[in-house]
Design a protein around this motif. Sequence first.
Motif, short mmCIF file in Angstrom:
data_model
loop_
_atom_site.label_atom_id
_atom_site.label_comp_id
_atom_site.label_asym_id
_atom_site.label_seq_id
_atom_site.Cartn_x
_atom_site.Cartn_y
_atom_site.Cartn_z
N ILE A 82 -18.06 -5.86 38.40
CA ILE A 82 -16.65 -6.05 38.11
C ILE A 82 -15.77 -5.76 39.32
O ILE A 82 -14.68 -6.32 39.47
CB ILE A 82 -16.23 -5.17 36.91
CG1 ILE A 82 -14.96 -5.71 36.25
CG2 ILE A 82 -16.08 -3.72 37.31
CD1 ILE A 82 -15.18 -6.92 35.41
N GLU A 83 -16.24 -4.89 40.23
CA GLU A 83 -15.41 -4.47 41.36
C GLU A 83 -15.40 -5.48 42.50
O GLU A 83 -14.63 -5.32 43.46
CB GLU A 83 -15.88 -3.10 41.87
CG GLU A 83 -17.26 -3.09 42.51
CD GLU A 83 -18.38 -2.88 41.51
OE1 GLU A 83 -19.52 -2.64 41.93
OE2 GLU A 83 -18.10 -2.94 40.28
N THR A 85 -14.71 -9.00 44.61
CA THR A 85 -13.63 -9.98 44.70
C THR A 85 -14.20 -11.37 44.45
O THR A 85 -15.26 -11.71 44.98
CB THR A 85 -12.96 -9.94 46.09
OG1 THR A 85 -12.45 -8.62 46.30
CG2 THR A 85 -11.84 -10.95 46.19
N GLU A 137 -12.18 -6.51 25.44
CA GLU A 137 -11.80 -5.79 26.65
C GLU A 137 -12.07 -6.64 27.89
O GLU A 137 -11.23 -6.72 28.80
CB GLU A 137 -12.57 -4.47 26.74
CG GLU A 137 -12.32 -3.67 28.01
CD GLU A 137 -10.89 -3.19 28.18
OE1 GLU A 137 -10.48 -2.94 29.33
OE2 GLU A 137 -10.18 -3.05 27.14
N LEU A 138 -13.21 -7.30 27.93
CA LEU A 138 -13.57 -8.09 29.10
C LEU A 138 -12.69 -9.33 29.25
O LEU A 138 -12.44 -9.79 30.37
CB LEU A 138 -15.05 -8.49 29.03
CG LEU A 138 -16.03 -7.32 29.21
CD1 LEU A 138 -17.43 -7.72 28.80
CD2 LEU A 138 -16.02 -6.81 30.64
N ARG A 139 -12.20 -9.88 28.15
CA ARG A 139 -11.35 -11.08 28.26
C ARG A 139 -10.01 -10.78 28.94
O ARG A 139 -9.33 -11.68 29.38
CB ARG A 139 -11.14 -11.72 26.89
CG ARG A 139 -10.05 -11.13 26.04
CD ARG A 139 -9.71 -12.01 24.83
NE ARG A 139 -10.76 -11.97 23.82
CZ ARG A 139 -11.48 -13.05 23.50
NH1 ARG A 139 -11.27 -14.21 24.09
NH2 ARG A 139 -12.41 -12.95 22.56
N ARG A 140 -9.68 -9.51 29.04
CA ARG A 140 -8.44 -9.14 29.73
C ARG A 140 -8.53 -9.40 31.23
O ARG A 140 -7.51 -9.51 31.90
CB ARG A 140 -8.11 -7.67 29.45
CG ARG A 140 -7.82 -7.38 27.97
CD ARG A 140 -7.75 -5.91 27.69
NE ARG A 140 -6.70 -5.26 28.48
CZ ARG A 140 -6.48 -3.95 28.49
NH1 ARG A 140 -7.26 -3.15 27.78
NH2 ARG A 140 -5.51 -3.43 29.21
N ASP A 141 -9.74 -9.47 31.75
CA ASP A 141 -9.95 -9.81 33.16
C ASP A 141 -9.95 -11.33 33.27
O ASP A 141 -10.92 -11.99 32.87
CB ASP A 141 -11.28 -9.23 33.65
CG ASP A 141 -11.47 -9.36 35.16
OD1 ASP A 141 -10.95 -10.34 35.74
OD2 ASP A 141 -12.14 -8.51 35.75
N ARG A 142 -8.89 -11.91 33.81
CA ARG A 142 -8.72 -13.36 33.83
C ARG A 142 -9.72 -14.07 34.73
O ARG A 142 -9.83 -15.30 34.70
CB ARG A 142 -7.28 -13.71 34.26
CG ARG A 142 -6.21 -13.21 33.30
CD ARG A 142 -6.40 -13.81 31.92
NE ARG A 142 -5.38 -13.38 30.98
CZ ARG A 142 -5.36 -13.70 29.69
NH1 ARG A 142 -6.34 -14.43 29.19
NH2 ARG A 142 -4.39 -13.26 28.91
N ARG A 143 -10.47 -13.33 35.52
CA ARG A 143 -11.50 -13.96 36.34
C ARG A 143 -12.71 -14.38 35.51
O ARG A 143 -13.48 -15.25 35.91
CB ARG A 143 -11.97 -13.00 37.44
CG ARG A 143 -10.89 -12.55 38.41
CD ARG A 143 -11.45 -11.46 39.33
NE ARG A 143 -11.90 -10.29 38.58
CZ ARG A 143 -12.60 -9.28 39.10
NH1 ARG A 143 -12.94 -9.31 40.39
NH2 ARG A 143 -12.97 -8.26 38.36
N LEU A 144 -12.89 -13.76 34.36
CA LEU A 144 -14.10 -13.94 33.56
C LEU A 144 -13.93 -15.07 32.56
O LEU A 144 -12.92 -15.14 31.86
CB LEU A 144 -14.46 -12.64 32.85
CG LEU A 144 -14.62 -11.42 33.78
CD1 LEU A 144 -14.98 -10.19 32.97
CD2 LEU A 144 -15.66 -11.69 34.86
#
Length: 342
Positions: A82-83, A85, A137-144
């Motif tokens: 997750i960390e 780029t 929770e993971l869907r909050r990261d727009r990269r995923l």
Amino acid sequence: MSDLRRDPLLRRWVMIAPERQGDLCLGPPPLPRRAEAPCPFCPGSEHLNPQELYVIRGDRSPANPHGWLVRVTPDHRPLFRIERTLERKGIGPFDLMSGVGAHELVADTPDHHAHWADFDRVHMERLLRCYVDRFNELRRDRRLRHAVVMKNHAAPWSRFRHQHSHVVAMAFAPRRLEDELAGARDYYAIKERCVFCDVLRDEERRGERIVCGNSEFVAVVPFASGFPFETWVLPRRHAADFGAAGDLLLGELAALLVETVSRLRTTLHDPQYSVAVHSGPLDGDDAALFHWHLEIVPQIGSEIGMEWATGVFCNPVPPEQAAAALRAGAPIDLAAPLTPEL
């Protein structure tokens, strides 16, 4: 006599070949000979996985001590991080992307010896709630873009027998899910209906490949099963997003999931199996045409070269026979795994 069946979703041909039933390997695989090591999923070993990402407790104890019922930590050897780029670039005709994503390890239960089939409905519902909460929770990261739940029971390569599973999210659509989405899009473009809903209605009308069901879910052996005793669990009501499943649905899913894996354990003498939760994209695209579901695949067959060379799978157990055996709920005779009466 072998015949070929086409899967309308994955658009692949599967050979159903009963004459190959002698290749089946029923029962649990032998335990690997390894030196004893502390189990990182047992209470008392929290120091081996000290970073709690999520936990359900039986009391109000602080982080890491005993008292947890389901516990999520980062995987020590993650497939994605997750960390990192998110970077994409081309190298000649090839594409390169950084391994952005998440790889989380779920301790399904504090009981080292419990099997999913031993879970009561309440505990299985806790575990499913954990999966839903991690999806959201993971869907909050727009990269995923996609998240999946994966589980391998009694996998011979696993160092630990304690029941555990994985939640994995990635910044791209994995090939298997993209194949499902592409098949669902093609079907919807022609008929303006969900292929999963149509298949489920037809399966319930026929009944011959239904294993069990309740008011909200149905377990079915697919018409063009790629693997012996492959079983899918689908919600009766159309929904693309597993993360939107509410408490009522999770309770009914928990009950049916325990029943389904119990039938597999009894009928196939506690085989190795894999489970995957397939959901629509995290951003909500394709909601009208996709239908989330669980896929359970017992590992009792043997791979053959044709599957690797051509993508044509060979399944020695007709789905109708598999569903009948699971409905009967009796152990298969190891000396004669299936009989014409099934």
